[in-house]
Design a protein around this motif. Sequence first.
Motif, mmCIF file in Angstrom:
data_model
loop_
_atom_site.group_PDB
_atom_site.id
_atom_site.type_symbol
_atom_site.label_atom_id
_atom_site.label_comp_id
_atom_site.label_asym_id
_atom_site.label_seq_id
_atom_site.Cartn_x
_atom_site.Cartn_y
_atom_site.Cartn_z
ATOM 1 N N LYS A 1 0.805 6.473 -1.884
ATOM 2 C CA LYS A 1 -0.052 5.337 -1.564
ATOM 3 C C LYS A 1 -0.399 4.674 -2.895
ATOM 4 N N GLY B 1 0.776 -1.225 0.000
ATOM 5 C CA GLY B 1 0.000 0.000 0.000
ATOM 6 C C GLY B 1 0.808 1.276 0.000
ATOM 7 N N GLN B 2 2.154 1.178 0.102
ATOM 8 C CA GLN B 2 2.964 2.392 0.172
ATOM 9 C C GLN B 2 4.238 2.250 -0.671
ATOM 10 N N TYR C 1 -1.554 5.146 -8.189
ATOM 11 C CA TYR C 1 -0.730 5.748 -7.132
ATOM 12 C C TYR C 1 -1.298 7.102 -6.770
ATOM 13 N N GLU C 2 -1.114 7.498 -5.515
ATOM 14 C CA GLU C 2 -1.517 8.810 -5.032
ATOM 15 C C GLU C 2 -0.404 9.369 -4.171
ATOM 16 N N ARG C 3 0.097 10.544 -4.536
ATOM 17 C CA ARG C 3 1.207 11.136 -3.782
ATOM 18 C C ARG C 3 0.720 11.628 -2.416
ATOM 19 N N ILE C 4 1.533 11.415 -1.390
ATOM 20 C CA ILE C 4 1.175 11.841 -0.039
ATOM 21 C C ILE C 4 2.293 12.693 0.557
ATOM 22 N N ARG D 1 6.758 10.212 -1.535
ATOM 23 C CA ARG D 1 5.943 9.145 -0.954
ATOM 24 C C ARG D 1 4.597 9.025 -1.682
ATOM 25 N N ARG E 1 -2.871 1.324 -4.882
ATOM 26 C CA ARG E 1 -3.863 0.249 -4.772
ATOM 27 C C ARG E 1 -4.060 -0.364 -6.148
#
Length: 402
Positions: free
Chosen positions: A387, A371-372, A399-402, A385, A389
């Motif tokens: 996330k 997940g990361q 992907y989603e940038r955090i 960084r 799924r």
Amino acid sequence: MTCSIGELFREGVILVKGYPGAGKTLLVAKTVSQYNNVAWFTFYETEDRLRKYLTSAGVRPPAHIFGIVSTSPDEAVNFIVEKVLEVKPDVVVVDGVSALTAAGERELVHAVFYHGISRDVPVVLIKEGVDVTPSEYVADVILELEHVIVPGGMSLRRLKILKTRGRAIPLVEVPFVIADEGPVVLPYTAEARQPPSEKLTTGAPEIDEALGGGVWSGSLVAVVGPHDGLASKLMVLTAAALARQGRRVLYHHHKVFPTFVKFAENLGVKLQRPNLDWYYHPVVEHKVLTWWYKSAKIVESGGYDVHFADQYEQVAAVAGVELLAEAAMVYQSLLKGKTTTVLIFNSHDTWRRVATRLGSAVDYVFLFRHGQLVAYTPDNAAPVRFKFRIDMEKKRVVYERI
């Protein structure tokens, strides 16, 4: 770039020394095979045994082999001179000058070879051990070989160039391999490689956007994931994405049947593409540095843009972390083009051990956990960084940038 040892065997007296098993006989035999008419004198082997050994090693035996095992020093001198005058060779090899007494060695090497035969043809002397004897004082070239088996069982051969009279060749200590085309020195420099000028996709648009278009071509990339093979599964998707863009991709794996590709197939990704080649290689063969030389040759001859090397946690277990790091740097220095190499580790623990040895040789590090993703890149001061799924509807990893 590679250096040809054969250039040192063109003229004068060449001394090759080292302890038993260092590869002296094989190195000399491979190198002098460039000559058609070789006269080989041996104090240690019979003609039949030497021919069988060289043939089994894939080396063409010399045209003339003379066993002088039971010959006295005086008789040896006369016999060698007689046979050289008879066969008129292109090069003379004497295997076992250390079998002579100091007086006998001095007479044979100084009087016969240095002041006589070597004026017309190269003379190669093979000596057991590394002690300094009369041969060192008259030799034009001195090569010292070393064979080391390091923890993990990996085999590494080193060559020291100790003397090169009249030649502008640096005195160095470098790894070498006995390749199909002959002995090859493996330097660590990457001076032949061009600075990066373009970026390659990572296969994920969200990551490409965060990295300014992807990774720089010609980089060394480490992709690290947990033991369940997540890194391998995700890199198969990247390989397919690059192939769809028209990039030449080589995917090198260590399983006869790479089951991790099922992940990509379940997402509807087609892996049988004209630009995507699959190459299986047994992990156990990585114990010898020759493999990394062959790997670089495969990449160069195939004109590949990207080379994925999978399951490197297994390679580290077989070869040992220290030599794996050295071999990876040797491989990088052999590449002349802009090939991007991706080393895939399905073990965070193994990567931590390898990372301490590779140091700054790696340009990008992508650390996957479930997940990361944490990405260390040359363009960003801080880690990037994400996330992620699996989106089964879109048939891809999101992907989603955090």
